[in-house]
Design an enzyme around this catalytic site. Structure first.
Site, PDB file in Angstrom:
ATOM      1  N   THR A  75       0.659  -1.189   0.327  1.00 20.81           N
ATOM      2  CA  THR A  75       0.247  -0.085   0.507  1.00 20.81           C
ATOM      3  C   THR A  75       0.960   1.408   0.121  1.00 20.81           C
ATOM      4  O   THR A  75       0.979   1.935  -0.642  1.00 20.81           O
ATOM      5  CB  THR A  75      -0.996  -0.149   1.268  1.00 20.81           C
ATOM      6  OG1 THR A  75      -1.766  -1.038   0.702  1.00 20.81           O
ATOM      7  CG2 THR A  75      -1.595   1.388   1.620  1.00 20.81           C
ATOM      8  N   ASP A 135      -7.835   3.687  -0.634  1.00 20.50           N
ATOM      9  CA  ASP A 135      -6.668   4.194   0.036  1.00 20.50           C
ATOM     10  C   ASP A 135      -6.277   4.981  -0.864  1.00 20.50           C
ATOM     11  O   ASP A 135      -4.889   5.713  -0.608  1.00 20.50           O
ATOM     12  CB  ASP A 135      -6.144   2.594   0.224  1.00 20.50           C
ATOM     13  CG  ASP A 135      -6.442   1.947   1.045  1.00 20.50           C
ATOM     14  OD1 ASP A 135      -6.937   1.865   1.292  1.00 20.50           O
ATOM     15  OD2 ASP A 135      -5.603   1.101   1.645  1.00 20.50           O
ATOM     16  N   ASP A 156     -12.254   2.972   2.032  1.00 24.29           N
ATOM     17  CA  ASP A 156     -10.711   3.714   3.783  1.00 24.29           C
ATOM     18  C   ASP A 156     -10.320   4.927   2.167  1.00 24.29           C
ATOM     19  O   ASP A 156      -9.115   4.319   2.409  1.00 24.29           O
ATOM     20  CB  ASP A 156      -9.563   2.325   3.715  1.00 24.29           C
ATOM     21  CG  ASP A 156     -10.519   1.016   4.617  1.00 24.29           C
ATOM     22  OD1 ASP A 156     -12.161   2.005   4.877  1.00 24.29           O
ATOM     23  OD2 ASP A 156     -10.652  -0.059   4.252  1.00 24.29           O
ATOM     24  N   ARG A 176     -19.865   1.118  -5.696  1.00 24.31           N
ATOM     25  CA  ARG A 176     -18.283  -0.391  -5.614  1.00 24.31           C
ATOM     26  C   ARG A 176     -19.541  -1.204  -5.698  1.00 24.31           C
ATOM     27  O   ARG A 176     -21.260  -1.077  -5.885  1.00 24.31           O
ATOM     28  CB  ARG A 176     -17.794  -0.304  -5.395  1.00 24.31           C
ATOM     29  CG  ARG A 176     -18.171  -0.624  -3.813  1.00 24.31           C
ATOM     30  CD  ARG A 176     -16.943  -0.377  -2.700  1.00 24.31           C
ATOM     31  NE  ARG A 176     -15.913  -1.545  -2.588  1.00 24.31           N
ATOM     32  CZ  ARG A 176     -16.155  -2.491  -1.795  1.00 24.31           C
ATOM     33  NH1 ARG A 176     -16.774  -2.212  -0.903  1.00 24.31           N
ATOM     34  NH2 ARG A 176     -15.054  -3.399  -1.928  1.00 24.31           N
ATOM     35  N   ARG A 216     -14.658   3.441   9.760  1.00 22.93           N
ATOM     36  CA  ARG A 216     -14.213   2.095  10.647  1.00 22.93           C
ATOM     37  C   ARG A 216     -12.836   1.926  11.348  1.00 22.93           C
ATOM     38  O   ARG A 216     -11.846   2.775  10.567  1.00 22.93           O
ATOM     39  CB  ARG A 216     -14.203   0.949   9.793  1.00 22.93           C
ATOM     40  CG  ARG A 216     -13.745   1.006   8.752  1.00 22.93           C
ATOM     41  CD  ARG A 216     -13.751  -0.591   8.179  1.00 22.93           C
ATOM     42  NE  ARG A 216     -13.152  -0.869   6.531  1.00 22.93           N
ATOM     43  CZ  ARG A 216     -13.011  -1.646   5.414  1.00 22.93           C
ATOM     44  NH1 ARG A 216     -13.626  -2.480   5.822  1.00 22.93           N
ATOM     45  NH2 ARG A 216     -12.368  -1.760   4.581  1.00 22.93           N
ATOM     46  N   TRP A 218      -9.497   1.388  12.399  1.00 24.09           N
ATOM     47  CA  TRP A 218      -8.167   0.640  11.937  1.00 24.09           C
ATOM     48  C   TRP A 218      -6.784   0.753  13.251  1.00 24.09           C
ATOM     49  O   TRP A 218      -6.397   1.697  13.332  1.00 24.09           O
ATOM     50  CB  TRP A 218      -7.580   1.407  10.367  1.00 24.09           C
ATOM     51  CG  TRP A 218      -6.342   0.195   9.602  1.00 24.09           C
ATOM     52  CD1 TRP A 218      -5.691  -0.594  10.117  1.00 24.09           C
ATOM     53  CD2 TRP A 218      -5.234   1.104   9.281  1.00 24.09           C
ATOM     54  NE1 TRP A 218      -5.314  -1.168   9.498  1.00 24.09           N
ATOM     55  CE2 TRP A 218      -3.983  -0.128   8.741  1.00 24.09           C
ATOM     56  CE3 TRP A 218      -4.646   2.527   9.185  1.00 24.09           C
ATOM     57  CZ2 TRP A 218      -3.282   0.212   8.469  1.00 24.09           C
ATOM     58  CZ3 TRP A 218      -3.539   2.898   8.408  1.00 24.09           C
ATOM     59  CH2 TRP A 218      -2.890   1.576   7.895  1.00 24.09           C
TER      60      TRP A 218
END
Length: 297
Positions: A75, A135, A156, A176, A216, A218
């Site tokens: 990432t 991301d 996210d 999505r 959410r 992480w």
């Protein structure tokens, strides 16, 4: 020092050659396709026109490394532009940060594709765009300020452990195929009082109603030391926002995170037992002035 750059020149080469402590790089309109690492302080990028200066690359987490085809970028390594902790005082105006990895059509397992990874304290972005899918904006370390900017993605797409203030920004959740999406995934350290703050922002989408969670918690690697923090206030929340507001991640509940809302409006601004609302007197603890103490913006 002022440097003017055309889109047939390498921004990376310009940055590598910098010897001065205060440099403004003026970018002419165009597409700059290269992977950029900024590891020097007090660099400013200014685009000629808003939305017309595009810094773009196409790596994803699962993309094989050009330097070693036995490994993938991961990432962090997927980022089009990376600001290290040495890039303190970075500023950008009228710049588009884009990762154009083909998320919808790719068969890669790991589709995280970062447009900007930011570890730079006192970094400032005005009138910028951050484009991607999963991301998109890795707001990871230090104090960061995003104003009058546009950020898009589907999973996210704002994430990391920075203390970041988003003001007058458009936060756009892309539709999505999967059932749900997520706007943010903060990973605030437990000893940081403030994580992400969104003030006077617009949370919009081209997706269906009740399909997108605000965020959410992480906890990277499920390690100890994190207590994710996010506040959404004085903002418009569209109908795409899930009634529950916040969701779990990797076994960590939003009930144990520091997720709050205040004075929001729109079809998605539902108040219920799952969505904690701050009192007016509590808002003093979450002001821009407190977050950016000793930083004159």
């Amino acid at each position: 020092m002022l440097i003017q750059v055309n889109n047939d020149e390498s921004i990376q080469n310009i940055i590598d050659s910098i010897q001065h402590h205060q440099v403004v790089i003026y970018l002419k309109n165009g597409i700059y396709r290269e992977k950029i690492l900024i590891d020097k302080p007090n660099i400013t990028l200014v685009g000629e026109e808003k939305g017309k200066v595009i810094l773009v690359w196409s790596d994803a987490s699962g993309t094989l490394m050009r330097e070693d085809s036995t490994k993938t970028y991961g990432t962090s390594g997927s980022a089009t532009v990376t600001l290290t902790s040495n890039a303190k005082g970075f500023k950008a105006e009228n710049i588009v940060f884009k990762n154009d990895f083909d998320y919808p059509k790719s068969f890669l397992k790991d589709k995280q594709a970062v447009a900007l990874k930011n570890d730079a304290d006192k970094s400032l972005f005005i009138g910028c765009e951050f484009l991607g899918y999963q991301d998109t904006l890795y707001a990871n370390k230090g104090r960061q300020y995003y104003k009058d900017s546009y950020i898009e993605g589907n999973v996210d797409f704002i994430f990391g452990g920075a203390q970041a203030y988003f003001e007058n920004c458009n936060i756009f959740s892309k539709k999505r195929d999967e059932e749900v999406g997520y706007v943010m995934a903060p990973s605030t350290l437990y000893n940081q009082e403030i994580g992400y703050i969104f003030n006077n922002c617009k949370f919009d989408s081209d997706g269906e109603s009740n399909t997108i969670f605000i965020g959410r918690p992480w906890h990277p690697g499920k390690r100890a030391g994190y207590n994710p923090s996010a506040i959404v206030m004085n903002s418009y929340l569209g109908s795409h926002i899930k009634e529950e507001g916040w969701d779990s991640m990797l076994g960590f509940s939003p009930d144990d995170a520091r997720f709050y809302e205040y004075n929001n409006y729109g079809e998605g601004s539902i108040v219920n037992i799952k969505r904690r609302v701050l009192l007016k007197e509590e808002m003093k603890s979450y002001s821009k002035e407190k977050l950016f103490e000793n930083w004159n913006i």
